[in-house]
Design a protein around this motif. Sequence first.
Motif, PDB file in Angstrom:
ATOM      1  N   GLU A  94      -9.860   0.837  19.217  1.00  8.12           N
ATOM      2  CA  GLU A  94      -8.437   0.869  19.547  1.00  8.12           C
ATOM      3  C   GLU A  94      -7.690   1.762  18.568  1.00  8.12           C
ATOM      4  N   VAL A  95      -6.510   2.166  18.980  1.00 10.20           N
ATOM      5  CA  VAL A  95      -5.673   2.990  18.097  1.00 10.20           C
ATOM      6  C   VAL A  95      -5.300   2.181  16.868  1.00 10.20           C
ATOM      7  N   SER A  96      -5.455   2.789  15.736  1.00  6.74           N
ATOM      8  CA  SER A  96      -5.142   2.125  14.473  1.00  6.74           C
ATOM      9  C   SER A  96      -3.635   1.925  14.321  1.00  6.74           C
ATOM     10  N   GLU A  97      -3.261   0.970  13.495  1.00  2.81           N
ATOM     11  CA  GLU A  97      -1.838   0.778  13.196  1.00  2.81           C
ATOM     12  C   GLU A  97      -1.293   1.988  12.446  1.00  2.81           C
ATOM     13  N   HIS A  98      -2.175   2.767  11.828  1.00  3.71           N
ATOM     14  CA  HIS A  98      -1.742   4.017  11.211  1.00  3.71           C
ATOM     15  C   HIS A  98      -1.212   4.974  12.275  1.00  3.71           C
ATOM     16  N   GLY A  99      -1.799   4.898  13.457  1.00  2.00           N
ATOM     17  CA  GLY A  99      -1.367   5.778  14.543  1.00  2.00           C
ATOM     18  C   GLY A  99      -0.058   5.343  15.173  1.00  2.00           C
ATOM     19  N   LYS A 100       0.490   4.204  14.742  1.00  5.47           N
ATOM     20  CA  LYS A 100       1.767   3.712  15.269  1.00  5.47           C
ATOM     21  C   LYS A 100       2.861   3.711  14.193  1.00  5.47           C
ATOM     22  N   GLY A 101       2.520   4.231  13.028  1.00  2.00           N
ATOM     23  CA  GLY A 101       3.501   4.260  11.947  1.00  2.00           C
ATOM     24  C   GLY A 101       3.747   2.896  11.352  1.00  2.00           C
ATOM     25  N   ARG A 102       2.760   2.014  11.444  1.00  2.00           N
ATOM     26  CA  ARG A 102       2.938   0.637  10.972  1.00  2.00           C
ATOM     27  C   ARG A 102       2.018   0.294   9.791  1.00  2.00           C
ATOM     28  N   ALA A 103       1.411   1.290   9.177  1.00  2.00           N
ATOM     29  CA  ALA A 103       0.437   0.991   8.122  1.00  2.00           C
ATOM     30  C   ALA A 103       0.549   1.976   6.969  1.00  2.00           C
ATOM     31  N   ILE A 104       0.119   1.496   5.804  1.00  5.52           N
ATOM     32  CA  ILE A 104       0.036   2.334   4.613  1.00  5.52           C
ATOM     33  C   ILE A 104      -1.137   1.849   3.774  1.00  5.52           C
ATOM     34  N   ASP A 105      -1.883   2.783   3.190  1.00  9.72           N
ATOM     35  CA  ASP A 105      -3.014   2.465   2.325  1.00  9.72           C
ATOM     36  C   ASP A 105      -2.671   2.869   0.889  1.00  9.72           C
ATOM     37  N   ILE A 106      -2.920   1.954  -0.044  1.00  6.45           N
ATOM     38  CA  ILE A 106      -2.652   2.186  -1.463  1.00  6.45           C
ATOM     39  C   ILE A 106      -3.983   2.179  -2.212  1.00  6.45           C
ATOM     40  N   SER A 107      -4.276   3.263  -2.931  1.00  7.42           N
ATOM     41  CA  SER A 107      -5.554   3.352  -3.640  1.00  7.42           C
ATOM     42  C   SER A 107      -5.424   3.175  -5.152  1.00  7.42           C
ATOM     43  N   ALA A 108      -4.215   3.317  -5.693  1.00  5.06           N
ATOM     44  CA  ALA A 108      -4.048   3.175  -7.144  1.00  5.06           C
ATOM     45  C   ALA A 108      -2.590   2.900  -7.477  1.00  5.06           C
ATOM     46  N   ILE A 109      -2.405   2.319  -8.645  1.00  7.96           N
ATOM     47  CA  ILE A 109      -1.071   2.043  -9.180  1.00  7.96           C
ATOM     48  C   ILE A 109      -0.984   2.689 -10.554  1.00  7.96           C
ATOM     49  N   ARG A 110       0.043   3.501 -10.757  1.00  9.37           N
ATOM     50  CA  ARG A 110       0.231   4.127 -12.068  1.00  9.37           C
ATOM     51  C   ARG A 110       1.390   3.451 -12.790  1.00  9.37           C
ATOM     52  N   LEU A 111       1.192   3.140 -14.072  1.00  9.23           N
ATOM     53  CA  LEU A 111       2.219   2.506 -14.881  1.00  9.23           C
ATOM     54  C   LEU A 111       3.016   3.569 -15.640  1.00  9.23           C
ATOM     55  N   ARG A 112       4.105   3.146 -16.250  1.00  5.21           N
ATOM     56  CA  ARG A 112       5.006   4.093 -16.916  1.00  5.21           C
ATOM     57  C   ARG A 112       4.366   4.751 -18.140  1.00  5.21           C
ATOM     58  N   ASP A 113       3.407   4.077 -18.750  1.00  3.51           N
ATOM     59  CA  ASP A 113       2.755   4.676 -19.912  1.00  3.51           C
ATOM     60  C   ASP A 113       1.598   5.589 -19.527  1.00  3.51           C
ATOM     61  N   GLY A 114       1.427   5.822 -18.211  1.00  3.63           N
ATOM     62  CA  GLY A 114       0.372   6.711 -17.733  1.00  3.63           C
ATOM     63  C   GLY A 114      -0.905   6.011 -17.305  1.00  3.63           C
ATOM     64  N   THR A 115      -1.016   4.709 -17.530  1.00  2.00           N
ATOM     65  CA  THR A 115      -2.216   3.963 -17.131  1.00  2.00           C
ATOM     66  C   THR A 115      -2.368   3.976 -15.620  1.00  2.00           C
ATOM     67  N   ARG A 116      -3.595   4.236 -15.141  1.00  2.00           N
ATOM     68  CA  ARG A 116      -3.883   4.213 -13.708  1.00  2.00           C
ATOM     69  C   ARG A 116      -4.806   3.038 -13.410  1.00  2.00           C
ATOM     70  N   MET A 117      -4.364   2.187 -12.505  1.00  2.00           N
ATOM     71  CA  MET A 117      -5.178   1.049 -12.064  1.00  2.00           C
ATOM     72  C   MET A 117      -5.661   1.365 -10.654  1.00  2.00           C
ATOM     73  N   THR A 118      -6.926   1.732 -10.529  1.00  2.00           N
ATOM     74  CA  THR A 118      -7.484   2.103  -9.234  1.00  2.00           C
ATOM     75  C   THR A 118      -8.148   0.899  -8.576  1.00  2.00           C
ATOM     76  N   VAL A 119      -8.028   0.843  -7.263  1.00  2.00           N
ATOM     77  CA  VAL A 119      -8.664  -0.244  -6.532  1.00  2.00           C
ATOM     78  C   VAL A 119     -10.177  -0.138  -6.661  1.00  2.00           C
ATOM     79  N   LEU A 120     -10.704   1.083  -6.504  1.00  2.00           N
ATOM     80  CA  LEU A 120     -12.137   1.300  -6.662  1.00  2.00           C
ATOM     81  C   LEU A 120     -12.491   1.225  -8.150  1.00  2.00           C
ATOM     82  N   GLY A 121     -13.268   0.241  -8.520  1.00  2.00           N
ATOM     83  CA  GLY A 121     -13.655   0.082  -9.912  1.00  2.00           C
ATOM     84  C   GLY A 121     -12.743  -0.827 -10.710  1.00  2.00           C
ATOM     85  N   GLY A 122     -11.459  -0.837 -10.385  1.00  2.00           N
ATOM     86  CA  GLY A 122     -10.526  -1.666 -11.149  1.00  2.00           C
ATOM     87  C   GLY A 122     -10.306  -3.044 -10.574  1.00  2.00           C
TER      88      GLY A 122
END
Length: 293
Positions: free
Chosen positions: A214-242
């Motif tokens: 079926e058509v993904s929710e990405h194809g309807k503008g209803r989805a977003i994927d987040i792979s990492a979060i960066r903090l103000r001090d430059g730290t990167r928290m990645t989903v893969l491995g973190g």
Amino acid sequence: MRALGLVALLALAAPALADAPETSLRPVSRALAAEADPDLRPAARPITEAKLARKLIARWERLEPVPRATPLRYFPGYEDTDIRAFAQASPQAVSHALRPLRRTESLAQKAMARQAERRRGALCGDVGIQGEAVGYVPGRLDACEIRDAVEVRSVSGVALSHHALMDCTTARALKSWVDRGLKPAVGSAGGGVDRLRVAAHYSCRTRNNQPGAEVSEHGKGRAIDISAIRLRDGTRMTVLGGYRSEAHGPILQRAYRAACGIFATTLGPDSDRFHQDHFHFDTARRRSGAYCP
């Protein structure tokens, strides 16, 4: 006769005059008296804290009247004490309130310009969602379209790595997750959240790019994927491995769990092999409730 009477009076007063001091009895300061005889020092009278507070307040009110405020209800003896007056009358308090200086005209104009810019960039009726309105986005597959699309660049002061295309329902959900889930999970670590790494947003495709799906929710503008979060001090928290690490795992897991209910679907490393390196959030229209495996 008058002379004889005067002589008689002087004769009677002679013994008293002999005992009189050589100088007049003038008052002596307490400090001098205490130095001469330590026993003459006045004993300190005990004073209660409540009485001291009332004296300080009375002294302050003679200088400047203070409006009554909330009393100290939870401290015995202070029920009738004005909190503001008590604080202002204390020895450590300043004599006048520290009021900020009036802003200059140029500074006020800059602030107004920033507010106007935020209002111009506001999306979905919320100044916390910044970006540009796009409108209708057609799709090459059936139901692969967005009727009122927006291109989001930041939510609640947290920037996206690149502008993400979605509908307003998804944009509002993303902002709610940042406010109620992500920021509380991160707290003050690294100075707080600065940026989200967007792995995917609008894409006219099937679910997990599987043929015949079926058509993904990405194809309807209803989805977003987040792979990492960066903090103000430059730290990167990645989903893969973190996500399963001791350092960043607890924060990422709390942030991920907080998305359940805000979004209709949440998928992550614990869900399946397709989501080991990112969080998938969508606002699928379903009646069965949130799906958070």
